[in-house]
Design a protein around this motif. Structure first.
Motif, short mmCIF file in Angstrom:
data_model
loop_
_atom_site.label_atom_id
_atom_site.label_comp_id
_atom_site.label_asym_id
_atom_site.label_seq_id
_atom_site.Cartn_x
_atom_site.Cartn_y
_atom_site.Cartn_z
N LYS A 124 -84.48 17.72 -3.15
CA LYS A 124 -84.23 18.45 -2.04
C LYS A 124 -83.25 17.91 -0.90
O LYS A 124 -83.57 16.74 -0.43
CB LYS A 124 -85.62 19.27 -1.29
N LYS A 125 -82.35 18.64 -0.56
CA LYS A 125 -81.51 18.13 0.66
C LYS A 125 -81.03 19.14 1.60
O LYS A 125 -81.36 20.35 1.39
CB LYS A 125 -80.01 17.53 -0.17
N SER A 126 -80.39 18.89 2.51
CA SER A 126 -79.75 19.77 3.56
C SER A 126 -78.30 19.78 3.62
O SER A 126 -77.79 18.44 3.73
CB SER A 126 -80.72 19.84 4.88
N GLY A 130 -77.91 22.52 7.98
CA GLY A 130 -79.22 22.69 7.96
C GLY A 130 -79.60 23.72 6.79
O GLY A 130 -80.68 23.93 6.86
N GLN A 131 -78.88 24.07 6.10
CA GLN A 131 -79.32 25.13 4.88
C GLN A 131 -79.91 24.10 3.88
O GLN A 131 -79.29 22.95 3.51
CB GLN A 131 -78.14 25.87 4.38
N THR A 132 -80.98 24.48 3.27
CA THR A 132 -81.76 23.84 1.92
C THR A 132 -80.98 23.92 1.00
O THR A 132 -80.56 25.19 0.62
CB THR A 132 -83.44 24.25 1.91
N ASP A 161 -86.69 25.56 -1.01
CA ASP A 161 -87.63 25.11 -0.41
C ASP A 161 -88.82 25.18 -1.38
O ASP A 161 -89.56 24.46 -1.55
CB ASP A 161 -88.05 25.62 0.99
#
Length: 145
Positions: free
Chosen positions: A19-21, A25-27, A63
């Motif tokens: 998981k990154k952003s 700020g969107q996953t 998420d």
């Protein structure tokens, strides 16, 4: 004429999700899925081939995937193909085709029937469908991978 870009896979997760952003700020969550194909030749010889797929899940779906998926889990993926390109350090253009997930369902073998694993026909939904991928996924993902 309308065109269609739709992918449906049932396979096993090959690595834990990452998981990154985005800078906004969107996953974004990435993981791999392996599917198998078995066939018999005209001479009666059995063959098997494994195909590996790169999956990308955005936003809330990303998420949920990061939270629930683990290597080895059986999963249903629905989405579409997206190919991106970039220039390598040596100046050559590289391409990568990924599946952008729009729906993910975590499947688990049903161990309740006769106390043993059943085939996919006995698969149960361990979690409600993970709908809600953001269709506004950016085209430029070069800085994320």
């Amino acid at each position: 004429m309308k065109s269609i870009n739709k992918v449906i896979l049932v396979g096993n997760v090959t690595r834990d999700p990452e998981k990154k952003s985005t800078p906004g700020g969107q996953t974004i969550t990435t993981f791999g899925v392996a599917t198998n194909r078995d066939w018999v030749t005209s001479q009666g010889e059995r063959n098997s081939m494994t195909e590996f797929h790169s999956i990308v899940a955005w936003g809330k779906l990303g998420d949920i995937c990061a939270q629930l998926l683990r290597k080895g889990k059986l999963v249903y993926i629905e989405g579409y193909l997206k190919t991106r390109s970039w220039d390598n350090e040596n100046g050559t253009k590289s391409f990568r085709t990924e599946i952008i997930a729009t729906d993910v369902i975590l499947l688990d073998r049903d161990k309740r029937a006769h106390g043993k694993d059943e085939d996919m026909g006995g698969a149960t939904e361990e979690h409600a469908p993970m709908e809600g991928a953001d269709d506004s996924a950016p085209d430029d993902l070069d800085n994320l991978f």
